[in-house]
Design an enzyme around this catalytic site. Sequence first.
Site, PDB file in Angstrom:
ATOM      1  N   CYS A  12     -16.752   2.179 -26.490  1.00  0.00           N
ATOM      2  CA  CYS A  12     -18.096   2.761 -26.558  1.00  0.00           C
ATOM      3  C   CYS A  12     -18.669   3.009 -25.167  1.00  0.00           C
ATOM      4  O   CYS A  12     -19.643   2.359 -24.762  1.00  0.00           O
ATOM      5  CB  CYS A  12     -19.015   1.848 -27.353  1.00  0.00           C
ATOM      6  SG  CYS A  12     -18.460   1.722 -29.033  1.00  0.00           S
ATOM      7  N   GLU A  13     -18.056   3.880 -24.427  1.00  0.00           N
ATOM      8  CA  GLU A  13     -18.495   4.253 -23.082  1.00  0.00           C
ATOM      9  C   GLU A  13     -18.107   5.710 -22.870  1.00  0.00           C
ATOM     10  O   GLU A  13     -16.955   6.079 -23.142  1.00  0.00           O
ATOM     11  CB  GLU A  13     -17.741   3.446 -21.996  1.00  0.00           C
ATOM     12  CG  GLU A  13     -17.937   1.965 -22.038  1.00  0.00           C
ATOM     13  CD  GLU A  13     -19.152   1.486 -21.259  1.00  0.00           C
ATOM     14  OE1 GLU A  13     -19.747   2.282 -20.498  1.00  0.00           O
ATOM     15  OE2 GLU A  13     -19.500   0.307 -21.435  1.00  0.00           O
ATOM     16  N   TYR A  26     -11.329   4.779 -10.876  1.00  0.00           N
ATOM     17  CA  TYR A  26     -11.080   5.461  -9.590  1.00  0.00           C
ATOM     18  C   TYR A  26     -10.980   6.973  -9.725  1.00  0.00           C
ATOM     19  O   TYR A  26     -10.672   7.645  -8.736  1.00  0.00           O
ATOM     20  CB  TYR A  26      -9.745   5.015  -8.983  1.00  0.00           C
ATOM     21  CG  TYR A  26      -9.528   3.527  -8.845  1.00  0.00           C
ATOM     22  CD1 TYR A  26     -10.223   2.785  -7.897  1.00  0.00           C
ATOM     23  CD2 TYR A  26      -8.587   2.880  -9.633  1.00  0.00           C
ATOM     24  CE1 TYR A  26      -9.981   1.421  -7.755  1.00  0.00           C
ATOM     25  CE2 TYR A  26      -8.348   1.522  -9.488  1.00  0.00           C
ATOM     26  CZ  TYR A  26      -9.053   0.805  -8.548  1.00  0.00           C
ATOM     27  OH  TYR A  26      -8.812  -0.528  -8.406  1.00  0.00           O
ATOM     28  N   TYR A  80      -1.109  -1.997 -11.731  1.00  0.00           N
ATOM     29  CA  TYR A  80      -2.553  -2.035 -11.960  1.00  0.00           C
ATOM     30  C   TYR A  80      -2.899  -1.447 -13.333  1.00  0.00           C
ATOM     31  O   TYR A  80      -3.905  -0.779 -13.503  1.00  0.00           O
ATOM     32  CB  TYR A  80      -3.303  -1.329 -10.826  1.00  0.00           C
ATOM     33  CG  TYR A  80      -2.920  -1.897  -9.470  1.00  0.00           C
ATOM     34  CD1 TYR A  80      -3.293  -3.180  -9.119  1.00  0.00           C
ATOM     35  CD2 TYR A  80      -2.122  -1.173  -8.585  1.00  0.00           C
ATOM     36  CE1 TYR A  80      -2.896  -3.727  -7.903  1.00  0.00           C
ATOM     37  CE2 TYR A  80      -1.720  -1.718  -7.366  1.00  0.00           C
ATOM     38  CZ  TYR A  80      -2.118  -2.993  -7.034  1.00  0.00           C
ATOM     39  OH  TYR A  80      -1.723  -3.539  -5.844  1.00  0.00           O
ATOM     40  N   GLY A  82       0.780  -1.229   0.000  1.00  0.00           N
ATOM     41  CA  GLY A  82       0.000   0.000   0.000  1.00  0.00           C
ATOM     42  C   GLY A  82       0.812   1.279   0.000  1.00  0.00           C
ATOM     43  O   GLY A  82       0.240   2.373   0.117  1.00  0.00           O
ATOM     44  N   GLY A 134       3.474  -3.567  -3.969  1.00  0.00           N
ATOM     45  CA  GLY A 134       3.182  -3.854  -5.366  1.00  0.00           C
ATOM     46  C   GLY A 134       3.466  -2.588  -6.158  1.00  0.00           C
ATOM     47  O   GLY A 134       4.511  -2.426  -6.783  1.00  0.00           O
ATOM     48  N   ARG A 135       2.540  -1.642  -6.021  1.00  0.00           N
ATOM     49  CA  ARG A 135       2.627  -0.373  -6.739  1.00  0.00           C
ATOM     50  C   ARG A 135       3.979   0.319  -6.555  1.00  0.00           C
ATOM     51  O   ARG A 135       4.557   0.845  -7.503  1.00  0.00           O
ATOM     52  CB  ARG A 135       1.520   0.540  -6.218  1.00  0.00           C
ATOM     53  CG  ARG A 135       1.365   1.844  -6.937  1.00  0.00           C
ATOM     54  CD  ARG A 135       0.443   2.795  -6.157  1.00  0.00           C
ATOM     55  NE  ARG A 135      -0.690   2.166  -5.554  1.00  0.00           N
ATOM     56  CZ  ARG A 135      -1.925   2.114  -6.080  1.00  0.00           C
ATOM     57  NH1 ARG A 135      -2.145   2.677  -7.242  1.00  0.00           N
ATOM     58  NH2 ARG A 135      -2.915   1.517  -5.448  1.00  0.00           N
TER      59      ARG A 135
HETATM   60  N1  LLP Z   1      -0.978  -6.924   0.091  1.00  0.00           N
HETATM   61  C1  LLP Z   1      -2.312  -7.102   0.073  1.00  0.00           C
HETATM   62  C2  LLP Z   1      -2.918  -8.050   1.020  1.00  0.00           C
HETATM   63  C3  LLP Z   1      -3.106  -6.383  -0.844  1.00  0.00           C
HETATM   64  O1  LLP Z   1      -4.417  -6.572  -0.858  1.00  0.00           O
HETATM   65  C4  LLP Z   1      -2.500  -5.471  -1.744  1.00  0.00           C
HETATM   66  C5  LLP Z   1      -3.294  -4.707  -2.712  1.00  0.00           C
HETATM   67  C6  LLP Z   1      -1.096  -5.331  -1.690  1.00  0.00           C
HETATM   68  C7  LLP Z   1      -0.377  -6.061  -0.755  1.00  0.00           C
HETATM   69  C8  LLP Z   1      -0.353  -4.417  -2.594  1.00  0.00           C
HETATM   70  O2  LLP Z   1      -0.755  -3.081  -2.512  1.00  0.00           O
HETATM   71  P1  LLP Z   1       0.118  -1.944  -3.237  1.00  0.00           P
HETATM   72  O3  LLP Z   1       1.479  -1.928  -2.570  1.00  0.00           O
HETATM   73  O4  LLP Z   1       0.219  -2.282  -4.677  1.00  0.00           O
HETATM   74  O5  LLP Z   1      -0.664  -0.701  -3.028  1.00  0.00           O
HETATM   75  N2  LLP Z   1      -6.334  -1.661  -8.285  1.00  0.00           N
HETATM   76  C9  LLP Z   1      -6.065  -0.644  -7.295  1.00  0.00           C
HETATM   77  C10 LLP Z   1      -5.214  -1.159  -6.160  1.00  0.00           C
HETATM   78  C11 LLP Z   1      -5.826  -2.346  -5.424  1.00  0.00           C
HETATM   79  C12 LLP Z   1      -4.908  -2.894  -4.365  1.00  0.00           C
HETATM   80  C13 LLP Z   1      -5.410  -4.175  -3.820  1.00  0.00           C
HETATM   81  N3  LLP Z   1      -4.560  -4.797  -2.839  1.00  0.00           N
HETATM   82  C14 LLP Z   1      -5.410   0.553  -7.992  1.00  0.00           C
HETATM   83  O6  LLP Z   1      -5.279   0.522  -9.214  1.00  0.00           O
HETATM   84  O7  LLP Z   1      -5.056   1.537  -7.352  1.00  0.00           O
END
Ligand code: LLP
Length: 440
Positions: free
Chosen positions: A360-361, A333, A389, A257, A292-293
Site C-alpha cells: 500500500c504505497e 534508489y 541487496y 563497490g 559484495g554486489r
Molecule cells: N565494504 C564496505 C566497507 C562497504 O560499506 C560496502 C557496501 C562493501 C564493502 C560492499 O560494496 P559492494 O561491493 O556490494 O558495492 N544497498 C545499496 C548498496 C549499499 C552498499 C553499502 N556498503 C544498493 O542496493 O545498491
Amino acid sequence: MSNAVGGTEARQGGPVDPPPTLERRGRELFMEELSLRELALRFGTPLYVYSLRAVETKVRAFRQAFAGVDLLLAYSVKANGNLALLSRFARLGLGADIVSGGELFRALKAGIPGSKIFFAGVGKTDQELEEALDARIRAFHVETTAELYRLEELARRKGVRAPFGVRINPDILPSTHEYIRTGQAQSKFGLAVPIAVGLYRWAASRPHLVPRGIDVHIGSQIVDPAPYKRALRSVLEVVRLLAKEGIRLEYVDLGGGFGISYDGVGMDLGELGAELVPLLEGSGLTLVLEPGRALVGEAGVLLTRVLAVKRAGSKTFVITDAGMTELLRPSHYGAYHPIRPVVEAEGREVCTVDVVGPVCETGDFLARDRQIPLPRAGEFLVVEAAGAYGFVMASNYNARLRPAEVVVEGNQAFLARERETYEDLVRGERILDPCPRPAP
Ligand code: LLP
C-alpha cells in the site's frame, strides 16, 4: 532519473561479459540446467534464485585480474548473507567483510575462519567488539578515535591484542548514487589522513593494539577504475609514511563497490587489475578487496507471478506478487533491474508498463515506464541482477512474508531458505491481554 544506481548515467565503465546466469532455451529461460518456470512452480513465488556457477565465475574473474598480487577476497556479507552462499565462499577460500555482530555470527556459522574476517562500520558496540575479539578476527576497521580507545580497553581486559586498520577517508567522489557514496570528506565514513596517522602512532606503543593494515571504501556500483587508483595511491602514501617510522602494515584494503551490469555497463575487472596491480608489485603487501554486489548481484534473480494487469487512464500497471518488500532497490534508489517474461508467449504486444507490487504505497514498484511484452495474470516474470541487496533488504511491511531463496548448481536446486510463515511474523511477540475478557 539522474544518478540512479545502475541507471543509464553510469556510462564510463567498459562493456562487460555478464556471467552466464540465464539462457533462453526455446521459449523458456533456464538458470544452469533448470527451468525458471519449473522452479517457480516447485518453490512458489516470490522467489530468489542464485546460480553458483555464476558466483564462481566472478570469484575466478577477480583472482585472474589480480593474479600479480597476494589477493584476499573478503566477501561483503551485507550484499547477501544467505548461509548457503557464505558456506560456498568459505570453501572457495574467501574471507568476509562484516558490519555487525549478526554478520559475524553468519560468517562464522558458514565456516569462514576468524583469521579472514574484517569488521567495518562507524558504530560498533562493546558487545560486538568483544564477540569479534573472541573470534580472533583478522582486523577491526576503525572509524572513530573513540572506537580505538574502547577496543584497546576491551583487549586489555581480556588480555589479548586487537589487530586493527584505520579506514581512511580519501575525499574522493566517484560518480554514483548519493546514498551509496562514502568516500567524500563530508561523509560519516572513515577518518581524515592526519587523524589516521596520529592513531597509528599512538597505537604503536600500546601493548594491546596491533596496527595490521589500512582500509578505504569509496562507494558502491562504481564502474570506473580511476577513483580506485586514486584511493590506492592515497593509502600507499600513508603506508610508506608509517613504514619510515617503523610501523609496518601487512595489507591494504580497497573496500568493495565494483559495479555490475544492470544495463550493459559494469566494472571491467581486467582493466581494474591492470590499473592497480603495478602499484602494488614488490610492495610485499596483501591486497584485500571486499566485493559484495560484484560476486552475487548478477548471479541472482527474483521470480514473481503476475496477479493482474490493470489500465488506469493512460497507464498500464502489471501487478506482481513481489514489490518493494521483496526488492527495495527500484523504489529506494530508482534502480534499474531488467525484467523479462519467464516464458516467451507468441503474439504479445510490447507495451510501456509500470511493474508494481501489492504494497500500500505509491512508491511500490519494480519498474516504471518499462517496455515489455504485455503479460497475463498467472504468468511469471524474472527480475534480473537481484542477487545483491535483494533479500537482505526485504521487509515484513504490510505483514508480508519474506520470500524463499534457492541455490542452483547444475541440475540441482537447493532450498537455501524457507519462505516465512505467519507464525514467523509474530515470533517473540506477546498478546497484551491473554485472558478472555468477561462478557459485558
Ligand atoms: N565494504 C564496505 C566497507 C562497504 O560499506 C560496502 C557496501 C562493501 C564493502 C560492499 O560494496 P559492494 O561491493 O556490494 O558495492 N544497498 C545499496 C548498496 C549499499 C552498499 C553499502 N556498503 C544498493 O542496493 O545498491
